[in-house]
Design a protein around this motif. Structure first.
Motif, short mmCIF file in Angstrom:
data_model
loop_
_atom_site.label_atom_id
_atom_site.label_comp_id
_atom_site.label_asym_id
_atom_site.label_seq_id
_atom_site.Cartn_x
_atom_site.Cartn_y
_atom_site.Cartn_z
N ARG A 1 -31.33 -80.50 -9.63
CA ARG A 1 -31.11 -80.58 -11.08
C ARG A 1 -32.45 -80.57 -11.81
N MET A 2 -33.16 -79.48 -11.70
CA MET A 2 -34.45 -79.34 -12.39
C MET A 2 -34.23 -78.71 -13.76
N GLU A 3 -35.19 -78.92 -14.66
CA GLU A 3 -35.23 -78.12 -15.87
C GLU A 3 -35.89 -76.80 -15.51
N ILE A 4 -35.20 -75.71 -15.80
CA ILE A 4 -35.69 -74.36 -15.52
C ILE A 4 -36.02 -73.71 -16.86
N PHE A 5 -37.22 -73.17 -16.97
CA PHE A 5 -37.69 -72.63 -18.25
C PHE A 5 -37.96 -71.14 -18.09
N LEU A 6 -37.26 -70.33 -18.90
CA LEU A 6 -37.50 -68.89 -18.92
C LEU A 6 -38.50 -68.61 -20.03
N VAL A 7 -39.66 -68.07 -19.68
CA VAL A 7 -40.68 -67.75 -20.68
C VAL A 7 -40.27 -66.46 -21.40
N ALA A 8 -40.23 -66.52 -22.74
CA ALA A 8 -39.84 -65.35 -23.53
C ALA A 8 -41.08 -64.67 -24.11
N THR A 9 -40.96 -63.37 -24.38
CA THR A 9 -41.93 -62.72 -25.26
C THR A 9 -41.75 -63.35 -26.64
N PRO A 10 -42.82 -63.84 -27.29
CA PRO A 10 -42.66 -64.51 -28.58
C PRO A 10 -41.89 -63.65 -29.58
N GLY A 11 -40.81 -64.21 -30.12
CA GLY A 11 -39.94 -63.47 -31.05
C GLY A 11 -38.65 -63.00 -30.42
N LEU A 12 -38.58 -63.03 -29.08
CA LEU A 12 -37.37 -62.55 -28.38
C LEU A 12 -36.62 -63.69 -27.68
N GLU A 13 -36.81 -64.93 -28.17
CA GLU A 13 -36.12 -66.07 -27.55
C GLU A 13 -34.59 -65.96 -27.67
N ASP A 14 -34.10 -65.54 -28.85
CA ASP A 14 -32.64 -65.53 -29.06
C ASP A 14 -31.92 -64.52 -28.17
N TRP B 1 -33.88 -68.67 -8.16
CA TRP B 1 -33.93 -67.35 -7.51
C TRP B 1 -33.13 -66.33 -8.31
N ARG B 2 -31.90 -66.74 -8.72
CA ARG B 2 -31.01 -65.81 -9.40
C ARG B 2 -31.58 -65.40 -10.76
N ALA B 3 -32.22 -66.36 -11.46
CA ALA B 3 -32.83 -66.02 -12.75
C ALA B 3 -33.91 -64.96 -12.57
N ASN B 4 -34.75 -65.10 -11.54
CA ASN B 4 -35.78 -64.10 -11.27
C ASN B 4 -35.18 -62.75 -10.90
N LEU B 5 -34.11 -62.79 -10.17
CA LEU B 5 -33.49 -61.55 -9.66
C LEU B 5 -32.72 -60.80 -10.75
N GLU B 6 -32.03 -61.54 -11.64
CA GLU B 6 -31.02 -60.92 -12.50
C GLU B 6 -31.38 -60.83 -13.98
N ILE B 7 -32.24 -61.73 -14.47
CA ILE B 7 -32.47 -61.75 -15.92
C ILE B 7 -33.53 -60.72 -16.30
N ARG B 8 -33.21 -59.87 -17.26
CA ARG B 8 -34.08 -58.74 -17.62
C ARG B 8 -35.14 -59.11 -18.64
N GLY B 9 -34.90 -60.11 -19.47
CA GLY B 9 -35.77 -60.33 -20.62
C GLY B 9 -36.83 -61.40 -20.44
N ALA B 10 -36.80 -62.17 -19.35
CA ALA B 10 -37.77 -63.24 -19.17
C ALA B 10 -39.09 -62.69 -18.64
N THR B 11 -40.21 -63.27 -19.11
CA THR B 11 -41.52 -62.88 -18.59
C THR B 11 -41.80 -63.56 -17.26
#
Length: 372
Positions: free
Chosen positions: A7-20, A50-60
């Motif tokens: 149960r960790m806090e997982i943080f997806l880094v966004a390009t500034p302005g593309l958080e939403d 792992w899944r966030a790294n594999l599947e999410i397109r918008g995170a830096t």
């Protein structure tokens, strides 16, 4: 002090302005995502990382928050850094790099923070410290709260693994994916980029349509963490075959530069999407609409600050607008630019532009029409 690995806090880094749009994408992937300054957070365990790294397109990148403690002075920082259970998270044989930032805190010197953590890890775990290490530990002290995060991605996530060739001022895949999302693209309609550069928009759109995972072709830093379960990861990343391309082509790129077209074709081949895409040389003035239903024209045109002088660009944008109005009835048009005057020079009926987004020292925005 140390987080629960389930149960960790997982943080997806966004390009500034593309958080939403990043939060929208994370929720669509099944994560309970909340927007925070600079990105998106949710709670989960290593399989979610792992899944966030594999599947999410918008995170830096994807950060795992592995612990936190209060520290008012350097001796406290020393003591708590030495007591932290590093072996639960890091391997003694894998080099690490440490980065630190401090805001509104009594311990404010980043170099001193890094030195203390380097000493603590070297002495308690024995892991080597190296500037070029693939594993990065990020220390942030804010209001005297020290938060410890592991960068689970390694190289920035826009590096999908298929793009060896890039042109001038390339659009990053992570940004392209978020702009496509802001345009309402869901994989079902045609996409055309008449100034395609290295092919980022058509290839990204084809990947979405084909249901391909953006991280399928690359490695990640988390593969070198302590207690990494390689068998579970291999099962998760096992890729289905790339589906056959639909009978009618839907993803098109054009560019007046033959070298850009060659780059785009090579990048599409490496991505396994040569049959899903078509790249052809040609200028805006001889652009014609593809056969089939209307879709999305998306363009990241030159905008002066980026490539030389602005004067001729007004003529280019006016010509582009005329061709799109005459040839592309029923299509939507999205233009990504740093210059609202250039966007308006097209004469296209844009809605209110999107938020400002940081890109290579400029602030760019998406200008989008409804169906023409």
């Amino acid at each position: 002090m140390a987080a629960d690995p389930a149960r960790m806090e997982i943080f997806l880094v966004a390009t500034p302005g593309l958080e939403d749009p990043l939060a929208d994408e994370a929720r669509a992937c099944g994560f309970d995502a909340q927007v925070q300054p600079g990105g998106v957070t949710f709670t989960g365990g290593w399989p979610d990382v792992w899944r966030a790294n594999l599947e999410i397109r918008g995170a830096t990148r994807v950060l795992a928050r592995i612990g936190a403690f209060r520290a008012m002075h350097p001796a406290q920082l020393d003591k708590r850094a030495r007591r932290f259970p590093w072996a639960d998270w890091l391997r003694p044989d894998v080099p690490i790099r440490i980065e630190a930032t401090s805001r509104k805190s009594r311990i404010y010197h980043a170099g001193a923070i890094i030195q203390r953590f380097q000493a603590a890890i070297s002495e308690t775990l024995g892991a080597p410290i190296a500037e070029d290490a693939q594993v990065t530990l990020k220390i942030r002290i804010e209001d005297d709260l020290c938060t410890i995060s592991l960068d689970s991605s390694g190289e920035s996530l826009h590096k999908r693994g298929h793009k060896q060739a890039v042109g001038k001022a390339p659009m990053r895949e992570t940004m392209a994916a978020m702009f496509l999302r802001q345009c309402g693209f869901d994989g079902d309609e045609p996409v055309l980029d008449p100034m395609c550069g290295s092919g980022t928009f058509p290839i990204e759109a084809a990947e979405i349509a084909a249901g391909l995972k953006p991280g399928r072709m690359r490695h990640f830093a988390f593969e070198q963490f302590a207690h990494f379960d390689d068998a579970a990861w291999q099962a998760m990343r096992a890729a289905p075959a790339i589906p056959p391309a639909p009978a009618s082509l839907r993803f098109f790129g054009r560019d007046r530069d033959a070298g850009a077209i060659r780059m785009s074709q090579e990048n599409a081949i490496r991505a396994g999407l040569a049959d899903w895409t078509r790249f052809e040389p040609g200028s805006i003035s001889d652009l014609t609409r593809p056969e089939g239903p209307p879709g999305l024209v998306i363009i990241n045109p030159p905008y002066g600050a980026r490539i030389g002088n602005k004067g001729p660009l007004f003529g280019l944008h006016a010509a582009m607008g005329e061709v799109l109005r005459n040839q592309f009835g029923g299509w939507r048009v999205g233009i990504v630019t740093s210059d609202g005057q250039l966007a308006r020079a097209t004469g296209l009926p844009f809605r209110e532009p999107g938020p400002y987004i940081a890109h290579g020292g400029l602030k760019i925005r998406l200008y989008l029409t409804g169906p023409l």
